[in-house]
Design an enzyme around this catalytic site. Structure first.
Site, PDB file in Angstrom:
ATOM      1  CG  ASP A   1      15.705   4.072   9.634  1.00  6.45           C
ATOM      2  OD1 ASP A   1      16.441   3.251   9.117  1.00  6.45           O
ATOM      3  OD2 ASP A   1      14.656   4.504   9.147  1.00  6.45           O
TER       4      ASP A   1
ATOM      5  CE  LYS B   1      19.776   2.250   3.425  1.00  6.51           C
ATOM      6  NZ  LYS B   1      20.081   1.927   4.821  1.00  6.51           N
TER       7      LYS B   1
ATOM      8  CG  MET C   1       9.820   4.234  -0.091  1.00  4.78           C
ATOM      9  SD  MET C   1      10.963   2.876  -0.372  1.00  4.78           S
ATOM     10  CE  MET C   1       9.997   1.478   0.178  1.00  4.78           C
TER      11      MET C   1
HETATM   12  N1  SAH Z   1       9.689   0.311   7.797  1.00  6.58           N
HETATM   13  C1  SAH Z   1       8.884   1.475   7.520  1.00  6.58           C
HETATM   14  C2  SAH Z   1       8.861   1.807   6.050  1.00  6.58           C
HETATM   15  C3  SAH Z   1      10.209   2.207   5.482  1.00  6.58           C
HETATM   16  S1  SAH Z   1      10.106   2.656   3.801  1.00  6.58           S
HETATM   17  C4  SAH Z   1       7.476   1.257   8.080  1.00  6.58           C
HETATM   18  O1  SAH Z   1       7.125   0.127   8.434  1.00  6.58           O
HETATM   19  O2  SAH Z   1       6.739   2.243   8.188  1.00  6.58           O
HETATM   20  C5  SAH Z   1       9.911   4.406   3.928  1.00  6.58           C
HETATM   21  C6  SAH Z   1       8.534   4.814   3.502  1.00  6.58           C
HETATM   22  O3  SAH Z   1       7.603   4.601   4.546  1.00  6.58           O
HETATM   23  C7  SAH Z   1       8.391   6.293   3.183  1.00  6.58           C
HETATM   24  O4  SAH Z   1       8.842   6.592   1.882  1.00  6.58           O
HETATM   25  C8  SAH Z   1       6.897   6.482   3.309  1.00  6.58           C
HETATM   26  O5  SAH Z   1       6.202   6.006   2.196  1.00  6.58           O
HETATM   27  C9  SAH Z   1       6.570   5.561   4.468  1.00  6.58           C
HETATM   28  N2  SAH Z   1       6.492   6.298   5.753  1.00  6.58           N
HETATM   29  C10 SAH Z   1       7.274   6.151   6.834  1.00  6.58           C
HETATM   30  N3  SAH Z   1       6.865   6.939   7.843  1.00  6.58           N
HETATM   31  C11 SAH Z   1       5.777   7.597   7.383  1.00  6.58           C
HETATM   32  C12 SAH Z   1       4.883   8.546   7.945  1.00  6.58           C
HETATM   33  N4  SAH Z   1       5.029   8.978   9.210  1.00  6.58           N
HETATM   34  N5  SAH Z   1       3.868   9.011   7.174  1.00  6.58           N
HETATM   35  C13 SAH Z   1       3.695   8.570   5.913  1.00  6.58           C
HETATM   36  N6  SAH Z   1       4.514   7.674   5.324  1.00  6.58           N
HETATM   37  C14 SAH Z   1       5.527   7.189   6.049  1.00  6.58           C
END
Ligand code: SAH
Length: 267
Positions: A40, A62, A177
């Site tokens: 990913d 993505k 997001m």
């Molecule tokens: N499955 C992932 C989320 C995927 S959706 C999880 O559980 O974290 C993707 C969104 O996750 C991004 O747009 C952002 O809002 C958030 N995200 C993922 N990694 C992040 C990080 N290190 N810091 C802040 N937001 C994060």
């Protein structure tokens, strides 16, 4: 007699929020065994150091600029690789089942009768607030936490009343997001009656060296985030519990500071 095709295995693995130390031992065990890893965009590439040297790595990320591998292609690749008899790891940022479309992958694998396992990970939805010193629940202040997608899926017509439900529910709200939709989130929450002075924070790249955190109030969050130049990935956390961050500024001992040094990370 028809020959039974070899059937491999797929592990849908949570990579954690970013810091390569925030991955589970089970995830590392699967990575070390993998023939193929479908990776990913949000999974930290440093984690691939756990893989065998001859493991094949396929990038099915993505990306924010719109280029992405369609979900059906990823689903098909997972099934094809497993049917070729391979041990496949699908490495996904955070937790595979929190806005990661991991559910769709698990359903596709089930329909294709491919053996698989889900390995939870630390979601950014919890690690992001923690990085900003926000306890998402706190006795007498926040009894529940709601994790919401700020992607367009949430704001299509007919769902407008969800904003007032969120506003009424209170507790802690975590929007994933959220960077590009920050203005819209602010507008909708204010229109739904949330106090303009409600504490909130935007967290970019939580747990990574490039982490940036902006603490603000709902009425000022857009201006403050613009001024600080925050990018993606980022989430918004909002609620009375966000105000507790002021009471828990970290006091790092020299021991903890030394342990937090990058050389302590073994991957
Ligand atoms: N499955 C992932 C989320 C995927 S959706 C999880 O559980 O974290 C993707 C969104 O996750 C991004 O747009 C952002 O809002 C958030 N995200 C993922 N990694 C992040 C990080 N290190 N810091 C802040 N937001 C994060």
């Amino acid at each position: 007699m028809e020959k039974t095709p070899p059937v491999g295995f797929v592990a849908l693995v949570g990579a954690g929020p970013g810091d390569p130390e925030l991955i589970t031992l089970k995830a590392v065990r699967h990575l070390a065994r993998a023939d193929v890893v479908l990776c990913d965009a949000l999974a930290n590439p440093a984690l691939l150091a756990h893989c065998r040297e001859d493991a094949r790595v396929l990038d099915v990320g993505k990306l924010a600029d719109g280029r992405h591998t369609p979900q059906e292609v990823t689903n098909r690749l997972l099934i094809e690789e497993a049917r070729a008899g391979h041990y496949v790891v699908r490495l996904k940022g955070g937790d595979p089942f929190v806005f990661g479309r991991g559910g769709e992958e698990a359903i596709a694998l089930t329909e294709a009768r491919v053996p698989h396992e889900v390995v939870p990970g630390i979601s950014s939805a919890l690690a992001g607030p923690a990085a900003a010193h926000v306890p998402v629940t706190h006795r007498a202040i926040a009894q529940h936490v709601t994790i919401v997608t700020a992607s367009s899926a949430f704001d299509v017509e007919g769902l407008a009343d969800k904003w007032s439900l969120l506003a009424e529910a209170g507790g802690t709200l975590v929007f994933l997001m959220a960077r590009k939709k920050l203005g819209l989130i602010q507008d909708r929450l204010l229109a739904a009656g949330v106090d303009p002075a409600m504490p909130c924070a935007m967290v970019q790249s939580a747990t990574l060296p490039e982490e940036k955190i902006v603490h603000s109030r709902l009425a000022h969050i857009v201006d403050d985030v613009e001024a600080a130049g925050l990018g993606t990935p980022a989430l918004l956390v909002l609620g009375q519990a966000v105000g507790l961050a002021d009471s828990m500024t970290p006091i790092l001992s020299t021991v903890a500071a030394a342990e937090a040094a990058p050389e302590a990370i073994h991957v």
